[in-house]
Motif scaffolding. Structure first.
Motif, PDB file in Angstrom:
ATOM      1  N   UNK A 275      -2.419   7.182   7.241  1.00 41.51           N
ATOM      2  CA  UNK A 275      -3.561   6.689   7.247  1.00 41.51           C
ATOM      3  C   UNK A 275      -3.297   5.166   6.725  1.00 41.51           C
ATOM      4  N   UNK A 276      -2.357   4.972   5.636  1.00 39.64           N
ATOM      5  CA  UNK A 276      -2.060   3.634   5.264  1.00 39.64           C
ATOM      6  C   UNK A 276      -1.525   2.748   6.362  1.00 39.64           C
TER       7      UNK A 276
ATOM      8  N   UNK B 163     -10.417  10.121   9.145  1.00 41.17           N
ATOM      9  CA  UNK B 163     -11.275  10.188   8.369  1.00 41.17           C
ATOM     10  C   UNK B 163     -10.737   8.926   7.106  1.00 41.17           C
ATOM     11  N   UNK B 164      -9.717   9.399   6.650  1.00 38.78           N
ATOM     12  CA  UNK B 164      -9.143   8.390   5.702  1.00 38.78           C
ATOM     13  C   UNK B 164      -9.108   6.877   6.263  1.00 38.78           C
TER      14      UNK B 164
ATOM     15  N   UNK C 161       0.815  -0.994   0.065  1.00 38.91           N
ATOM     16  CA  UNK C 161       0.017  -0.052   0.031  1.00 38.91           C
ATOM     17  C   UNK C 161       0.945   1.309   0.062  1.00 38.91           C
ATOM     18  N   UNK C 162       2.050   1.304   0.902  1.00 33.77           N
ATOM     19  CA  UNK C 162       2.791   2.338   0.854  1.00 33.77           C
ATOM     20  C   UNK C 162       3.392   2.846  -0.717  1.00 33.77           C
TER      21      UNK C 162
ATOM     22  N   UNK D 274      -5.680   6.693  -1.246  1.00 31.40           N
ATOM     23  CA  UNK D 274      -5.698   5.610  -0.315  1.00 31.40           C
ATOM     24  C   UNK D 274      -6.464   4.479  -0.593  1.00 31.40           C
ATOM     25  N   UNK D 275      -7.723   4.711  -1.233  1.00 32.06           N
ATOM     26  CA  UNK D 275      -8.275   3.511  -1.744  1.00 32.06           C
ATOM     27  C   UNK D 275      -7.888   2.923  -2.657  1.00 32.06           C
TER      28      UNK D 275
END
Length: 217
Positions: free
Chosen positions: A77-78, A119-120, A57-58, A139-140
């Motif tokens: 957030x990740x 929030x994320x 993800x990063x 992020x998504x």
């Protein structure tokens, strides 16, 4: 195997960017937060939601960073998304968001940015960011990028997901997984960033359709 020193460095850079300038002497050491998060991502109940997933993800956020308004918030957030993770519980994202709120406030991240990270994290419940939510889109997309993986990697991903839900009977798992796949395929777009749409959308839909066919066979 994950490079733990590299991960600690990546967390430190994200945290320092989110903190902003000034007051370095009064701030807690980022290493304590990085080590706590790394320990969480290494918990034994995890098969897919591991340090390998976090690293991926990063990496995908790095690819998409030009599409984000606040890359530091997205990276944090990740780190916190699914930091609290129990496969048999439905409130993982909410508990992870609350962990982010507590930890980042203590670590010296300004309140507005801490709220944005939380929030994320909560957004990963639906993976449905608004059209003007650039940080949410990054992020998504980064979290869902596994769906566009090469066949062998995608197969390993689906096997790991099944292992995480080993306690669910086969028929129930197949039905639940198929419902998730159909919901994803029904979306007009799986990916919201221009890069994700151009580079990942078609492959992801091919993988999802193939998995759905296997579940029905």
């Amino acid at each position: 195997m994950a490079d733990l020193d590299a991960l600690r460095t990546r967390f430190t850079h994200a945290l320092e960017a989110a903190r902003g300038p000034g007051g370095h002497g009064d701030r807690p050491d980022p290493a304590r937060y990085a080590d706590d998060l790394i320990a969480r991502w290494r918990e034994p109940q995890r098969r897919y939601h591991t340090l390998t997933h976090l690293t991926a993800v990063l990496d995908h956020i790095d690819v998409l960073r030009e599409h984000a308004d606040d890359p530091a918030a997205v990276r944090l957030a990740a780190w916190f998304h699914d930091a609290v993770y129990a496969p048999d519980r439905s409130e993982n994202e909410e508990r992870s968001a609350r962990l982010a709120e507590r930890a980042l406030a203590e670590a010296g991240v300004p309140g507005e940015r801490t709220a944005e990270v939380a929030r994320l994290v909560r957004l990963t419940v639906t993976h449905d960011p608004a059209d003007d939510d650039r940080d949410g889109q990054v992020l998504c997309d980064a979290d869902l990028a596994i769906l566009a993986a090469p066949p062998s990697v995608y197969a390993a991903y689906t096997a790991a997901v099944r292992e995480e839900y080993h306690f669910v009977p086969s028929d129930a798992f197949r039905a639940g997984r198929a419902a998730i796949l159909r919901r994803l395929l029904d979306l007009p777009r799986l990916f919201r960033t221009p890069y994700g749409q151009a580079e990942w959308e078609a492959t992801a839909r091919f993988n999802l359709r193939g998995e759905l066919e296997l579940l029905a066979s």
